[in-house]
Write a protein that holds these residues in place. Structure first.
Motif, PDB file in Angstrom:
ATOM      1  N   ALA A  23      36.580 -25.518 -29.397  1.00  0.00           N
ATOM      2  CA  ALA A  23      37.554 -26.036 -28.437  1.00  0.00           C
ATOM      3  C   ALA A  23      37.678 -27.548 -28.581  1.00  0.00           C
ATOM      4  CB  ALA A  23      37.113 -25.678 -27.014  1.00  0.00           C
ATOM      5  N   GLY A  24      38.890 -28.052 -28.427  1.00  0.00           N
ATOM      6  CA  GLY A  24      39.115 -29.486 -28.485  1.00  0.00           C
ATOM      7  C   GLY A  24      39.272 -30.050 -29.890  1.00  0.00           C
ATOM      8  N   ARG A  25      39.224 -29.196 -30.899  1.00  0.00           N
ATOM      9  CA  ARG A  25      39.383 -29.628 -32.292  1.00  0.00           C
ATOM     10  C   ARG A  25      40.726 -29.140 -32.806  1.00  0.00           C
ATOM     11  NH1 ARG A  25      35.584 -33.254 -33.330  1.00  0.00           N
ATOM     12  NH2 ARG A  25      35.872 -32.883 -35.537  1.00  0.00           N
ATOM     13  N   SER A  26      41.257 -29.804 -33.841  1.00  0.00           N
ATOM     14  CA  SER A  26      42.519 -29.398 -34.471  1.00  0.00           C
ATOM     15  C   SER A  26      42.228 -28.911 -35.882  1.00  0.00           C
ATOM     16  CB  SER A  26      43.477 -30.590 -34.549  1.00  0.00           C
ATOM     17  OG  SER A  26      43.819 -31.024 -33.263  1.00  0.00           O
ATOM     18  N   THR A  43      40.904 -32.823 -37.009  1.00  0.00           N
ATOM     19  CA  THR A  43      40.853 -33.581 -35.767  1.00  0.00           C
ATOM     20  C   THR A  43      40.862 -35.071 -36.085  1.00  0.00           C
ATOM     21  OG1 THR A  43      39.576 -31.815 -34.745  1.00  0.00           O
ATOM     22  CG2 THR A  43      39.534 -33.965 -33.651  1.00  0.00           C
TER      23      THR A  43
END
Length: 88
Positions: A23-26, A43
């Motif tokens: 979660a929170g990463r691209s 990210t």
């Protein structure tokens, strides 16, 4: 389950015990070549990917241990990287 199915959805370079996306990463999807189906953590990328792509170390490419697979963004700032080829 075959090897291709096993690798899909895994993040390139991630710990084998926790290979999935976080979660929170691209992530960008790697398409084609030996790393097909893996996700690449992008990210913090601001859309200025190198013109000649990224060279990712892999033992399963044409050159075996020490070789690299080259992936280039399909579109500027895109989230799909296409396989260009393998280099020593």
């Amino acid at each position: 389950m075959d090897e291709l199915e096993f690798m899909r959805g895994r993040v390139y370079g991630a710990d084998h015990d926790d290979p999935g996306p976080r979660a929170g990463r691209s992530y960008a999807e790697l398409v084609g070549g030996p790393l097909d189906g893996l996700l690449l953590d992008v990210t913090g990328s601001d859309g200025t990917e190198p013109v000649d792509g990224v060279r990712l170390p892999t033992e399963i490419g044409r050159y075996g241990a020490g070789g690299r697979s080259v992936y280039v963004p399909r579109d500027p700032g895109g989230r799909v990287y296409d396989w260009w080829g393998d280099v020593p």
